[in-house]
Write an enzyme that holds these catalytic residues in place. Structure first.
Site, PDB file in Angstrom:
ATOM      1  N   CYS B  33      -6.681   7.491 -27.443  1.00 21.27           N
ATOM      2  CA  CYS B  33      -7.414   6.234 -27.282  1.00 21.27           C
ATOM      3  C   CYS B  33      -8.839   6.357 -27.795  1.00 21.27           C
ATOM      4  O   CYS B  33      -9.445   5.376 -28.196  1.00 21.27           O
ATOM      5  CB  CYS B  33      -7.474   5.852 -25.806  1.00 21.27           C
ATOM      6  SG  CYS B  33      -5.870   5.770 -25.026  1.00 21.27           S
ATOM      7  N   ASP B 442      -3.821  -4.615  10.419  1.00 18.31           N
ATOM      8  CA  ASP B 442      -3.963  -6.047  10.243  1.00 18.31           C
ATOM      9  C   ASP B 442      -2.683  -6.473   9.507  1.00 18.31           C
ATOM     10  O   ASP B 442      -2.008  -5.645   8.915  1.00 18.31           O
ATOM     11  CB  ASP B 442      -5.203  -6.307   9.396  1.00 18.31           C
ATOM     12  CG  ASP B 442      -5.295  -7.739   8.938  1.00 18.31           C
ATOM     13  OD1 ASP B 442      -5.119  -8.616   9.792  1.00 18.31           O
ATOM     14  OD2 ASP B 442      -5.537  -7.965   7.745  1.00 18.31           O
ATOM     15  N   ASP B 621      -8.171  -5.593   5.915  1.00 15.31           N
ATOM     16  CA  ASP B 621      -8.784  -5.994   4.656  1.00 15.31           C
ATOM     17  C   ASP B 621      -9.687  -7.206   4.772  1.00 15.31           C
ATOM     18  O   ASP B 621     -10.531  -7.425   3.931  1.00 15.31           O
ATOM     19  CB  ASP B 621      -7.699  -6.289   3.618  1.00 15.31           C
ATOM     20  CG  ASP B 621      -6.993  -7.590   3.905  1.00 15.31           C
ATOM     21  OD1 ASP B 621      -6.679  -7.823   5.089  1.00 15.31           O
ATOM     22  OD2 ASP B 621      -6.779  -8.372   2.978  1.00 15.31           O
ATOM     23  N   ASP B 625     -11.638  -8.418   9.958  1.00 12.17           N
ATOM     24  CA  ASP B 625     -11.314  -7.064  10.406  1.00 12.17           C
ATOM     25  C   ASP B 625     -12.525  -6.148  10.395  1.00 12.17           C
ATOM     26  O   ASP B 625     -12.505  -5.095  11.020  1.00 12.17           O
ATOM     27  CB  ASP B 625     -10.255  -6.437   9.489  1.00 12.17           C
ATOM     28  CG  ASP B 625      -8.960  -7.207   9.505  1.00 12.17           C
ATOM     29  OD1 ASP B 625      -8.538  -7.578  10.610  1.00 12.17           O
ATOM     30  OD2 ASP B 625      -8.384  -7.431   8.432  1.00 12.17           O
TER      31      ASP B 625
END
Lengths: 50, 734
Positions: B33, B442, B621, B625
């Site tokens: 690259c 969560d 997230d 929270d």
């Protein structure tokens, strides 16, 4: 033993030279891209310019 | 409307009329690259220098702003298959770099001094059995002093300044005994040299610094690498916003990076776009998905005068928004206040090495003092000899292995984290993650993917699904956007037309393909499934219904089962409605779940667990929270998390899978084990070496051998930490 007077400064001078090399390369950001440098040597981009 | 993105915020102009721009490049897979990218850039007119850094995946460009527009760079890169994002180096990153350079210089000086002094010392040691003239010995000691004193003054800086800070704050850290040990060793050696003594400890003092610095350099190198990668991710996430700009008396919308926004800017948020900054709606009505902030998955209707928050996703209507003071919404203020309260408990946490040094430093100094006085008062040694023995105790106990014990493990662990797709925010987090016995998740965006996906993807032919994704690319409807994103859809079909509120159609393989409502696709309407939205697709005779809803992370069930198998207590706390949380909890087999939790409820739950002696890991997230993350013993958050929340997490994980959570716990547990082993070893080493020193037998040779031996052993032990271990590796493969 008199040779020490000559050899010890020489040893220290060589060490200092290497140390200077380290400082120089840090200042010039030589350690920025260790991976890229390994591949750059294989590139022929300098030949194209001729 | 919305032409090329405006990079002016990121461009730095030099005095000689050239401009510089740094780009973070995504998609670099191999060394090939490098020439690709650099030649492509070199072909553009006006580019003076294009240099790609293969380590950090960043491209530095110097160009003439008269000849080339910066937007052409990203265009040219995209044409050869790389995505590029303008990039702004953050101060923390520059600081880490400067610190790394300083440590490397110190290490260089210390190693230079060690080698030269060792050259002289070994001559002196071997000369003692033969016949080294005293004048030569004194001369060697004198030369050693000449090297050691300036070298130690330079290379010791990091320790001296850290010890000074600690003492000023009336604390003790490892750097305090290091500083005292090094200083006393040097002072004693100078005195001994002046008085023509047999022994000097210059080599011990400087070698100690070399070993310690080697540990710090390793640690800093790893930290710098994670910081760079995190910086790139931030740039890659960096979104653009449409800002109204007045040019030549006419208003236009220009695409600017979110980082360039300021209060008072007027933005256009199109349907399905993420809201780039907090603001007040001045035009338009819509429904906003605030799940990133509250965990609630049902869109909230908004209209003129309502507040919208950064990170929420706009629904079907376009909104014009005036940016309010950046990062200063009532919501964020409230979260910040809760975090501050919750974080107080966390700052009381004491690191393992600090805990050890807390008793170690006083114990060592006391031992040295008692030894000196005993020799002087009870064993009839002269004051000078007693002092020499006392100082040799200090030199021997100088916590070389102890100071390396933790950083070497930390460096290895953050490397292992990095390979598992985790970034460590805080080194203390590593120790805390190793102590976890309960995990609180969560739901929205943590157990489930941050974007909705096709729930019944397995029942639909793959080609139809791919076609649906490509059709969805041509629509601005939020459902279509979610569909295109989750399917990683290919290029849109060339002649796709959207009928607003109904669907998209395009010609496909001689016939017509339609994506949209049941009526639009001429399909039989089926009652929607629980919590899901339906979207239909028709291609020729083939019809299918896609059920779009929040989907669990692909490996969630497996990871949860693994964690339960590892004996952890699992809980779900969600801000979403109970009806939405229940099915997820049932599917994962987590018995203890709660829905409709406010941030304060989450903190209360986490603190209650903590009060019952549990060490809680919070994984979350959303903005809601963040306070709970701060209150928990340790915390993780996915990379898609709201900025404020990510800042509270001890580590951030990448990707769609939940695997990094299991890896983090496994690595941290191993790391904690190794730290304890290393610290134990260092203390055992002292238990053996200190009596020798107290008896007055610690010659410089003994000190040198003991110090390097223990340091190397501790480092080798740390090298055993390569990855999360077998049980997690098996999960990763399946």
């Amino acid at each position: 033993m008199n040779v020490l007077v000559f050899l010890i400064p020489l040893a220290i001078a060589l060490g200092l030279l290497a140390l200077y090399g380290l400082f120089w390369s840090l200042k010039r950001n030589q350690y920025e891209d260790l991976e890229g440098a390994a591949y750059r040597i294989l590139l022929d981009d300098d030949i194209e310019k001729k | 409307m919305g032409a090329a993105p405006d990079f002016s915020h990121f461009v730095r102009n030099d005095e000689d009329g050239r401009s510089r721009l740094d780009l973070a490049i995504d998609g670099i897979t191999c060394a090939a690259c490098l020439p690709d990218i650099e030649t492509a850039m070199g072909r553009l007119p006006g580019v003076k220098l294009a240099r790609l850094n293969l380590t950090s995946h960043r491209l530095a460009l110097t160009y003439d702003p008269q000849q080339v527009e910066p937007a052409r760079f990203t265009g040219a890169l995209e044409a050869i298959g790389y995505r590029a994002y303008p990039f702004e180096q953050r101060q923390v990153e520059a600081d880490e770099q400067a610190r790394f350079n300083l440590l490397l210089k110190c290490l260089g000086v210390a190693v230079f001094a060690s080698m030269n002094i060792m050259l002289l010392s070994i001559s002196v040691w071997s000369g003692q059995s033969t016949s080294l003239p005293p004048e030569t010995r004194d001369f060697f000691h004198f030369v050693s002093a000449l090297i050691a004193l300036p070298a130690a003054a330079y290379a010791g800086q990091p320790f001296f300044s850290s010890a000074w800070t600690a003492i000023r704050q009336r604390r003790l850290n490892m750097d305090v005994p290091i500083t005292i040990g090094v200083t006393l060793a040097l002072a004693l050696s100078v005195y001994e040299t002046q008085h023509h003594a047999d022994h000097a400890y210059f080599d011990s003092a400087v070698m100690l610094l070399s070993f310690l610095l080697a540990g710090r350099v390793l640690d800093q190198a790893m930290r710098r690498r994670t910081r760079t990668a995190a910086g790139n991710l931030a740039a890659l996430k960096g979104e653009n916003a449409l800002r109204r700009e007045t040019k030549d008396g006419a208003d236009d919308w220009a695409l600017v990076p979110v980082a360039a926004l300021a209060a008072g800017d007027r933005l256009l948020v199109r349907a399905g776009e993420r809201v780039p900054a907090d603001g007040v709606i001045v035009e338009g009505t819509s429904a906003v998905d605030e799940s990133a902030i509250t965990g609630e998955t049902d869109p909230k209707p908004v209209r003129l005068g309502d507040h919208v928050y950064a990170g929420t996703v706009n629904g079907e209507g376009a909104l014009t928004v005036d940016v309010t003071a950046a990062g200063h919404s009532a919501l964020i203020d409230e979260a910040a206040r809760l975090i501050e309260q919750a974080g107080a408990a966390r700052s009381r946490y004491m690191q393992l090495s600090d805990r050890v040094s807390q008793f170690y430093a006083p114990a060592v100094h006391l031992t040295a003092l008692i030894t000196g006085f005993s020799w002087w008062l009870f064993f009839g040694a002269t004051a000078h000899d007693a002092l020499v023995i006392a100082i040799s105790v200090l030199i021997i106990t100088c916590p070389c292995a102890l100071a390396l014990a933790v950083p070497t493990v930390q460096a290895m662990a953050s490397g292992a984290f990095f390979r598992s797709g985790l970034f460590l925010n805080d080194a203390r987090g590593l120790e805390k993650l190793g102590e976890i016995d309960s995990v609180v998740f969560d739901k929205t965006g943590t157990l489930t993917l941050p974007q909705s996906g096709v729930a019944n993807a397995d029942d639909i032919p793959a080609d139809l699904l791919a076609l649906a994704g490509r059709l969805a690319r041509s629509s601005h409807h939020p459902l279509a956007l979610a569909l295109a994103r989750s399917l990683r859809a290919g290029a849109p079909l060339p002649d796709a037309r959207e009928t607003p509120g109904q669907g998209v159609c395009a010609s496909y393989e001689g016939g017509e393909a339609r994506l949209g409502s049941a009526a639009f696709c001429d399909a039989e309407f089926l009652p929607p499934e629980n919590e899901a939205s339906s979207i239909y697709i028709r291609a020729g005779e083939k019809v299918a219904r896609l059920s779009i809803r929040q989907t669990l992370r692909p490996d969630a069930a497996k990871i949860i089962a693994h964690l339960r198998g590892a004996g952890l207590d699992l809980h779900i706390l969600s801000g979403d409605r109970a009806e939405a949380v229940g099915p997820v909890a049932a599917k994962l087999g987590i018995a203890d779940w709660r829905g409709g939790q406010k941030p304060a409820d989450k903190i209360a739950f986490v603190e209650d667990l903590g009060a019952r002696g549990k060490r809680v890991l919070m994984v979350g997230d959303g903005l809601n929270d963040a306070p709970a993350l701060a209150a928990a013993h340790a915390s993780l958050s996915p990379i898609d998390a709201v900025h404020l929340t990510q800042g509270q997490a001890d580590a951030v994980f990448l990707g769609e899978r939940l695997l990094p959570v299991a890896a983090a716990l496994a690595i941290a547990k191993k790391a904690r084990g190794l730290m304890t082993q290393n610290l134990t070893f260092a203390i055992v080493y002292n238990a053996i070496a200190v009596p020798v020193a107290m008896a007055g037998h610690a010659s410089p040779l003994f000190a040198a051998a003991a110090m390097s031996g223990s340091s190397i052993l501790v480092t080798l032990n740390a090298l055993r930490l390569r990855g999360p271990g077998k049980s997690v590796n098996v999960l990763a493969k399946s």
